[in-house]
Design a protein around this motif. Structure first.
Motif, PDB file in Angstrom:
ATOM      1  N   ASP A 109     -18.919  43.789  -3.912  1.00 42.21           N
ATOM      2  CA  ASP A 109     -20.025  44.015  -3.559  1.00 42.21           C
ATOM      3  C   ASP A 109     -20.694  45.222  -4.208  1.00 42.21           C
ATOM      4  OD1 ASP A 109     -19.982  42.172  -1.457  1.00 42.21           O
ATOM      5  OD2 ASP A 109     -19.750  43.372   0.087  1.00 42.21           O
ATOM      6  N   ARG A 110     -20.053  46.084  -4.933  1.00 42.24           N
ATOM      7  CA  ARG A 110     -20.412  47.151  -5.563  1.00 42.24           C
ATOM      8  C   ARG A 110     -20.946  46.633  -7.097  1.00 42.24           C
ATOM      9  NH1 ARG A 110     -18.562  51.886  -3.324  1.00 42.24           N
ATOM     10  NH2 ARG A 110     -16.889  51.947  -1.852  1.00 42.24           N
ATOM     11  N   VAL A 111     -22.089  47.295  -7.494  1.00 44.45           N
ATOM     12  CA  VAL A 111     -22.659  46.886  -8.703  1.00 44.45           C
ATOM     13  C   VAL A 111     -23.346  48.400  -9.175  1.00 44.45           C
ATOM     14  CG1 VAL A 111     -24.758  46.229  -7.628  1.00 44.45           C
ATOM     15  CG2 VAL A 111     -24.039  45.783 -10.164  1.00 44.45           C
ATOM     16  N   TYR A 112     -23.216  48.699 -10.452  1.00 44.11           N
ATOM     17  CA  TYR A 112     -23.922  49.982 -10.920  1.00 44.11           C
ATOM     18  C   TYR A 112     -24.759  49.545 -12.266  1.00 44.11           C
ATOM     19  CZ  TYR A 112     -19.587  51.767  -8.836  1.00 44.11           C
ATOM     20  OH  TYR A 112     -18.866  51.907  -7.992  1.00 44.11           O
ATOM     21  N   ALA A 113     -25.631  50.347 -12.226  1.00 44.79           N
ATOM     22  CA  ALA A 113     -26.718  50.260 -13.498  1.00 44.79           C
ATOM     23  C   ALA A 113     -27.151  51.493 -14.041  1.00 44.79           C
ATOM     24  CB  ALA A 113     -28.088  49.515 -13.080  1.00 44.79           C
ATOM     25  N   ALA A 114     -26.903  51.461 -15.380  1.00 45.55           N
ATOM     26  CA  ALA A 114     -27.274  52.716 -16.166  1.00 45.55           C
ATOM     27  C   ALA A 114     -28.618  52.462 -16.594  1.00 45.55           C
ATOM     28  CB  ALA A 114     -26.439  53.105 -17.435  1.00 45.55           C
ATOM     29  N   VAL A 115     -29.706  53.396 -16.194  1.00 45.93           N
ATOM     30  CA  VAL A 115     -31.062  53.294 -16.362  1.00 45.93           C
ATOM     31  C   VAL A 115     -31.875  54.405 -17.268  1.00 45.93           C
ATOM     32  CG1 VAL A 115     -31.231  51.860 -14.455  1.00 45.93           C
ATOM     33  CG2 VAL A 115     -31.871  54.271 -14.017  1.00 45.93           C
ATOM     34  N   GLY A 116     -33.034  54.043 -17.702  1.00 44.67           N
ATOM     35  CA  GLY A 116     -33.820  54.931 -18.685  1.00 44.67           C
ATOM     36  C   GLY A 116     -34.371  54.273 -19.670  1.00 44.67           C
ATOM     37  N   THR A 117     -35.499  54.215 -19.933  1.00 45.76           N
ATOM     38  CA  THR A 117     -36.366  53.429 -20.782  1.00 45.76           C
ATOM     39  C   THR A 117     -36.064  53.963 -22.261  1.00 45.76           C
ATOM     40  OG1 THR A 117     -37.642  52.251 -19.087  1.00 45.76           O
ATOM     41  CG2 THR A 117     -38.295  52.012 -21.466  1.00 45.76           C
ATOM     42  N   TYR A 118     -36.564  55.216 -22.233  1.00 45.27           N
ATOM     43  CA  TYR A 118     -36.792  55.844 -23.954  1.00 45.27           C
ATOM     44  C   TYR A 118     -36.191  57.151 -23.648  1.00 45.27           C
ATOM     45  CZ  TYR A 118     -40.387  52.360 -24.214  1.00 45.27           C
ATOM     46  OH  TYR A 118     -41.215  51.260 -24.386  1.00 45.27           O
ATOM     47  N   THR A 119     -35.343  57.373 -24.990  1.00 38.06           N
ATOM     48  CA  THR A 119     -34.611  58.567 -25.389  1.00 38.06           C
ATOM     49  C   THR A 119     -35.604  59.743 -25.964  1.00 38.06           C
ATOM     50  OG1 THR A 119     -34.008  57.907 -27.458  1.00 38.06           O
ATOM     51  CG2 THR A 119     -32.517  57.512 -25.461  1.00 38.06           C
ATOM     52  N   ASN A 120     -36.939  59.099 -26.282  1.00 38.81           N
ATOM     53  CA  ASN A 120     -37.668  60.202 -26.847  1.00 38.81           C
ATOM     54  C   ASN A 120     -38.785  60.548 -25.878  1.00 38.81           C
ATOM     55  OD1 ASN A 120     -39.454  57.965 -26.465  1.00 38.81           O
ATOM     56  ND2 ASN A 120     -39.294  57.304 -28.689  1.00 38.81           N
ATOM     57  N   ASP A 121     -40.001  61.185 -26.407  1.00 36.06           N
ATOM     58  CA  ASP A 121     -40.702  61.834 -25.384  1.00 36.06           C
ATOM     59  C   ASP A 121     -41.633  60.656 -24.701  1.00 36.06           C
ATOM     60  OD1 ASP A 121     -42.645  61.164 -27.233  1.00 36.06           O
ATOM     61  OD2 ASP A 121     -43.331  63.445 -27.510  1.00 36.06           O
ATOM     62  N   TRP A 122     -41.717  59.582 -24.802  1.00 33.91           N
ATOM     63  CA  TRP A 122     -42.517  58.449 -24.176  1.00 33.91           C
ATOM     64  C   TRP A 122     -42.060  58.614 -22.654  1.00 33.91           C
ATOM     65  CZ3 TRP A 122     -41.556  53.863 -28.172  1.00 33.91           C
ATOM     66  CH2 TRP A 122     -42.217  54.247 -29.369  1.00 33.91           C
ATOM     67  N   ASP A 123     -40.548  58.659 -22.385  1.00 34.32           N
ATOM     68  CA  ASP A 123     -40.446  58.962 -21.107  1.00 34.32           C
ATOM     69  C   ASP A 123     -39.981  60.202 -20.768  1.00 34.32           C
ATOM     70  OD1 ASP A 123     -38.900  58.546 -18.486  1.00 34.32           O
ATOM     71  OD2 ASP A 123     -38.213  56.825 -19.044  1.00 34.32           O
ATOM     72  N   PRO A 124     -40.747  60.692 -20.010  1.00 36.85           N
ATOM     73  CA  PRO A 124     -40.430  62.394 -19.944  1.00 36.85           C
ATOM     74  C   PRO A 124     -39.093  62.634 -19.059  1.00 36.85           C
ATOM     75  CG  PRO A 124     -42.364  61.817 -18.451  1.00 36.85           C
ATOM     76  CD  PRO A 124     -41.928  60.399 -19.492  1.00 36.85           C
ATOM     77  N   ASN A 125     -38.780  61.772 -18.292  1.00 40.26           N
ATOM     78  CA  ASN A 125     -37.757  61.780 -17.353  1.00 40.26           C
ATOM     79  C   ASN A 125     -36.178  61.394 -17.832  1.00 40.26           C
ATOM     80  OD1 ASN A 125     -39.816  62.202 -15.476  1.00 40.26           O
ATOM     81  ND2 ASN A 125     -40.050  60.068 -15.104  1.00 40.26           N
ATOM     82  N   PRO A 126     -35.276  62.270 -17.204  1.00 41.37           N
ATOM     83  CA  PRO A 126     -33.937  61.886 -17.619  1.00 41.37           C
ATOM     84  C   PRO A 126     -33.576  60.469 -17.078  1.00 41.37           C
ATOM     85  CG  PRO A 126     -33.786  63.163 -15.527  1.00 41.37           C
ATOM     86  CD  PRO A 126     -35.352  63.170 -15.984  1.00 41.37           C
ATOM     87  N   GLY A 127     -32.340  60.103 -17.752  1.00 40.82           N
ATOM     88  CA  GLY A 127     -31.574  58.818 -17.350  1.00 40.82           C
ATOM     89  C   GLY A 127     -30.801  59.037 -16.207  1.00 40.82           C
ATOM     90  N   ALA A 128     -30.314  57.763 -15.492  1.00 43.91           N
ATOM     91  CA  ALA A 128     -29.662  57.834 -14.326  1.00 43.91           C
ATOM     92  C   ALA A 128     -28.770  56.802 -14.412  1.00 43.91           C
ATOM     93  CB  ALA A 128     -30.741  57.624 -13.016  1.00 43.91           C
ATOM     94  N   VAL A 129     -27.673  56.917 -13.291  1.00 45.19           N
ATOM     95  CA  VAL A 129     -26.799  55.627 -12.811  1.00 45.19           C
ATOM     96  C   VAL A 129     -27.266  55.277 -11.433  1.00 45.19           C
ATOM     97  CG1 VAL A 129     -24.429  54.833 -12.500  1.00 45.19           C
ATOM     98  CG2 VAL A 129     -25.085  56.188 -14.472  1.00 45.19           C
ATOM     99  N   LEU A 130     -27.619  54.025 -11.300  1.00 45.32           N
ATOM    100  CA  LEU A 130     -28.102  53.656 -10.099  1.00 45.32           C
ATOM    101  C   LEU A 130     -26.626  52.893  -9.262  1.00 45.32           C
ATOM    102  CD1 LEU A 130     -31.380  51.809 -10.797  1.00 45.32           C
ATOM    103  CD2 LEU A 130     -30.913  54.087 -10.102  1.00 45.32           C
ATOM    104  N   TYR A 131     -26.299  53.116  -8.000  1.00 43.03           N
ATOM    105  CA  TYR A 131     -25.231  52.675  -7.405  1.00 43.03           C
ATOM    106  C   TYR A 131     -25.397  51.940  -6.218  1.00 43.03           C
ATOM    107  CZ  TYR A 131     -25.487  57.073  -4.757  1.00 43.03           C
ATOM    108  OH  TYR A 131     -25.678  58.240  -4.237  1.00 43.03           O
ATOM    109  N   SER A 132     -24.937  50.756  -6.092  1.00 47.11           N
ATOM    110  CA  SER A 132     -25.051  49.908  -4.717  1.00 47.11           C
ATOM    111  C   SER A 132     -23.721  49.506  -4.402  1.00 47.11           C
ATOM    112  CB  SER A 132     -26.062  48.579  -5.142  1.00 47.11           C
ATOM    113  OG  SER A 132     -26.306  47.742  -4.080  1.00 47.11           O
ATOM    114  N   ASP A 133     -23.787  49.340  -2.867  1.00 49.41           N
ATOM    115  CA  ASP A 133     -22.469  48.813  -2.308  1.00 49.41           C
ATOM    116  C   ASP A 133     -22.790  47.537  -1.602  1.00 49.41           C
ATOM    117  OD1 ASP A 133     -21.415  51.335  -2.617  1.00 49.41           O
ATOM    118  OD2 ASP A 133     -21.737  52.231  -0.660  1.00 49.41           O
ATOM    119  N   ASP A 134     -23.849  47.005  -1.899  1.00 50.90           N
ATOM    120  CA  ASP A 134     -24.240  45.761  -1.189  1.00 50.90           C
ATOM    121  C   ASP A 134     -24.957  44.889  -2.321  1.00 50.90           C
ATOM    122  OD1 ASP A 134     -26.849  47.263  -1.254  1.00 50.90           O
ATOM    123  OD2 ASP A 134     -27.176  47.513   0.812  1.00 50.90           O
TER     124      ASP A 134
END
Length: 796
Positions: A109-134
């Motif tokens: 049931d566990r699944v993970y996703a590494a997310v973040g669209t751009y490493t340059n300044d097009w995306d001002p936000n940091p990346g993340a790992v999403l985690y789900s138990d369902d």
């Protein structure tokens, strides 16, 4: 796409983000009395699928990741994909670029996703790992102190996320740009850098580019189930492979691995890997380029396939020695058959002509067979006969021909391109799926390949090759439920929906449950805008970026989009990304087009685009819209100034209006059935002091404007059928009110607004275009940047 900033923690603490179905009726005034149901206007795919991952221990559990359109889970009962990241909101739009996905082999049931669209300044936000138990029904978020590139070069390389099967609380993540290897020991809740890992990679494709200048970093992680060793691929041609024999405490370079870092004198990196656990083999695909755009054999660089014997440490180059195109192309994906040890497959990356090649080996790479081949006659005439192991069934996605016809060996419907996602079902040797730049293909008849024998033989008597008889199996579209188009504009004619889309041109749909007709003439690479004559909706116009030097940027239809005419090419405006915006007067007599080159003034045509005349009074880049009642009245906006025309778009003059945003992305629309009624949304250039951002309206053709104070931010506005026979058109907007981003509706001319979407349905960035339906009360169409065209209806 708008570049925006928001306050975000760079720490590794997890933040809960739960996607719960149901309506959250946020409001500015009054309560939304209507619950909504949400669907996609079906295209089936429409974007790049760089990864498909099957769970190793549970049958029929698989995930597909996209570069900008989120993550999907396979639904075996319906043979379709379920979107899992529609809860991602406007401010965190980068989380829909999925760098990697990992499905837990222990607790499935566990699944993970590494997310973040751009490493340059097009995306001002940091990346993340999403985690789900369902299985993705709800998610938590662990932000990272670096960016990730779900839509950057290298996004189709091996999975950067991996769950340790010996201790599934441990999850690894490979990072780009010198950030090294990371590890979580609490099921993805918190993350820390693996300080003992010695190599963060050094391979940079193009140091001078703002887009291709990433150090590709740590690329993939694989576990040897026989003895628990962990292998990690690194973008370093001199040291491309590392191993840990003590559960990740220490790491050493794998002996002999430097040999795989070069092909024909070109530096290469270990792009993907797969382990045949039964035979003890690690297979690695190397490439001179991270992909997904290059890899064609004409480059002379290509790639290779290597096999490491995990017991002896011996290396073998098992690159296929034969290719129908004369040399072995560069490779994309690789996969092994868990049920049939020694069987593996690999795909070429971008073998554009005549098609990609799928390779299959049943002896651990010692010999290979191709998915198609050529049979030449005695004179080696061109084109040769092509013979295929399978036929391609594009039913439901007929647009995959891209308007072309079979041309000798170059079929209109191809195996694909950018094939990095290639996966044999570990529980079913007959099932394979692969992702392309446009869709997912698959079959449940794969082992029929092994009964076919050679595709080409030699006729000794005739002295030339002959195609041998082959009982073909069928490969068909497996993208149902995946909707990945980046929609640029929408025109709802009532019973017909016309959309301009990135990469695909556009679509005309009379049935929202089917993909409809792709707009292929003019030959748009990307559609940019669409409009229709309000008093004669049979006349539809569109603009787009065009291929070549023949078609004009503007297309015209006089039969509600059933057929299209190209227009005259405007001298001095190149193809490429110059589609700009187009408008048509209420009676369809005049077309006004603003080229997208930023230097050419708007032009008008009164003969369906066969001749163009420069419009007097408008600067380059002015956005033009037509009044929906008066054929003589058109309007324009540029840099905070508003313009109006009373002579059918021949000339414009400033209205003298003040208080509009001087900079930023701004759009405006004319209300149907209301002469001179205009609504404008946008603004927000973060580089200026006190930027204006929100919504304004005018009742006098743009002479004066009043601000809609309900909204702190607004990005798109459109209209649908009003409540009752005489009601003002329903107004829809993608905006922010009371700190809440959402899709808002007003049925009382903007006096009150209700949020019609909910927290489970946000679709990330929705600021490009929105409109209602002129005939269906309550229906709203929403342009997304990678989740297709969403439409909502009032629930029964």
């Amino acid at each position: 796409m708008r570049r925006r900033t928001f306050a975000a923690s760079l720490g590794a603490a997890a933040v809960a983000a739960t996607a719960v179905p149901g309506i959250a009726a946020a409001k500015t005034s009054g309560r939304c009395e209507d619950a909504y149901t949400w669907r996609n206007a079906v295209v089936n795919g429409g974007g790049y699928v760089p990864g498909i991952v099957f769970n190793e221990t549970e049958a029929d559990l698989a995930y597909a990741r996209t570069d900008i359109g989120g993550l999907y889970r396979w639904q075996e009962a319906t043979q379709a994909w379920l979107p899992l990241l529609d809860w991602v909101g406007f401010d965190n739009w980068g989380w829909t670029g999925v760098v990697s996905v990992a499905t837990d082999p222990v607790e499935t049931d566990r699944v993970y996703a590494a997310v973040g669209t751009y490493t340059n300044d097009w995306d001002p936000n940091p990346g993340a790992v999403l985690y789900s138990d369902d299985r993705g029904a709800t998610w938590g978020v662990a932000e990272l102190p670096f960016k990730q590139g779900g839509n950057m070069p290298g996004r189709g390389m091996g999975e950067r996320l991996a769950v340790d099967p010996a201790d599934n609380a441990v999850v690894y993540l490979g990072a780009p740009n010198g950030n090294g290897l990371w590890r979580s020991t609490d099921h993805g809740r918190t993350w820390a850098k693996v300080e003992a890992f010695p190599n963060a990679g050094d391979f940079v494709q193009d140091p001078g580019s703002d887009y291709s200048d990433d150090n590709q970093g740590v690329i993939w992680i694989e576990f040897d189930q026989a003895d628990g060793r962990i292998f990690v691929g690194v973008a370093d041609p001199d040291d491309p492979l590392y191993v840990s024999e003590d559960r990740g405490q220490t790491w050493q370079p794998v002996p002999g691995a430097a040999a795989i870092g070069s092909v024909d004198g070109n530096r290469t990196i270990p792009k993907q890997a797969a382990i045949d656990h039964a035979n003890g083999h690690l297979f690695i695909v190397t490439s001179w380029d991270p992909g997904p755009y290059n890899g064609a054999p004409a480059s002379g660089k290509g790639g290779a396939i290597w096999r490491l014997d995990l017991a002896t440490g011996g290396w073998a180059d098992v690159t296929p020695t034969y290719s129908p195109v004369g040399k072995t192309p560069g490779f994309g994906g690789i996969t092994v058959d868990r049920q049939r040890p020694g069987t593996l497959m690999a795909a070429t990356q971008n073998n554009w002509y005549p098609d990609e090649i799928i390779y299959r080996s049943r002896d651990s790479g010692a010999t290979w067979e191709t998915s198609w081949d050529y049979a030449f006659d005695a004179n080696w005439s061109w084109p040769p006969e092509r013979v295929d192991r399978f036929k391609m069934d594009a039913s439901g996605s007929e647009w995959l021909s891209f308007g072309a016809a079979d041309d000798g060996p170059a079929y209109a419907v191809k195996h694909g391109w950018m094939i990095d996602a290639l996966a044999i079902d570990p529980h079913n040797s007959d099932r394979i799926m692969w992702g392309t730049g446009a869709t997912i293909w698959g079959t449940e008849q794969l082992t029929a390949w092994d009964a076919q024998g050679p595709l080409v033989g030699w006729d000794a008597e005739a002295g030339h090759q002959v195609a041998l008889p082959v009982e073909q199996f069928t490969v068909a579209v497996r993208a149902d439920g995946v909707e990945e188009t980046a929609v640029q504009d929408i025109a709802a004619l009532g019973g017909t929906l016309v959309s301009a889309t990135g990469d695909l041109g556009g679509f005309v749909q009379d049935d929202l449950g089917r993909a409809g007709e792709q707009i292929r003439h003019p030959d748009w690479s990307s559609g940019r805008s669409v409009d229709f004559a309000a008093l004669n909706p049979d006349i539809v116009v569109g603009s787009g970026d065009v291929h070549g030097d023949v078609d004009g940027h503007v297309g015209v239809s006089t039969d509600r989009g059933a057929t299209w005419l190209t227009t005259k090419r405007l001298e001095g405006v190149a193809g490429g990304a110059n589609g700009g915006t187009v408008a048509v007067s209420a009676d369809g007599a005049v077309i006004v087009w603003t080229p997208g080159d930023g230097t050419t003034a708007p032009v008008s045509s009164s003969d369906l685009g066969q001749t163009w005349t420069t419009v007097d009074g408008l600067p380059a880049g002015a956005k033009v819209r037509a009044d929906r009642v008066d054929p003589n009245r058109l309007y324009a906006y540029a840099s905070g100034k508003f313009y109006a025309s009373g002579n059918g778009g021949l000339s414009f003059a400033e209205t003298g209006a003040s208080g509009l945003p001087p900079t930023g992305d701004v759009d405006f629309r004319a209300a149907p059935g209301k002469r001179g009624h205009l609504w404008l949304a946008g603004g927000n250039d973060p580089d200026v002091v006190d930027p204006l951002y929100g919504m304004w309206r005018s009742k006098d053709g743009g002479a004066t404007w009043s601000r809609i104070r309900d909204f702190e931010e607004a990005d798109a506005v459109g209209f649908g059928k009003g409540r009752g026979r005489r009601g003002y058109p329903a107004i829809f907007t993608s905006a922010k009110a009371g700190g809440q981003r959402g899709i808002w509706r007003s049925t009382d001319e903007g006096l009150s607004w209700q949020r019609v979407n909910d927290d489970a349905h946000q679709w990330a960035w929705t600021g490009k275009s929105i409109t209602g339906d002129p005939e269906v009360y309550g229906r709203v169409y929403i342009a997304t940047n990678g989740r297709g065209l969403i439409y909502g209806d009032i629930a029964d």
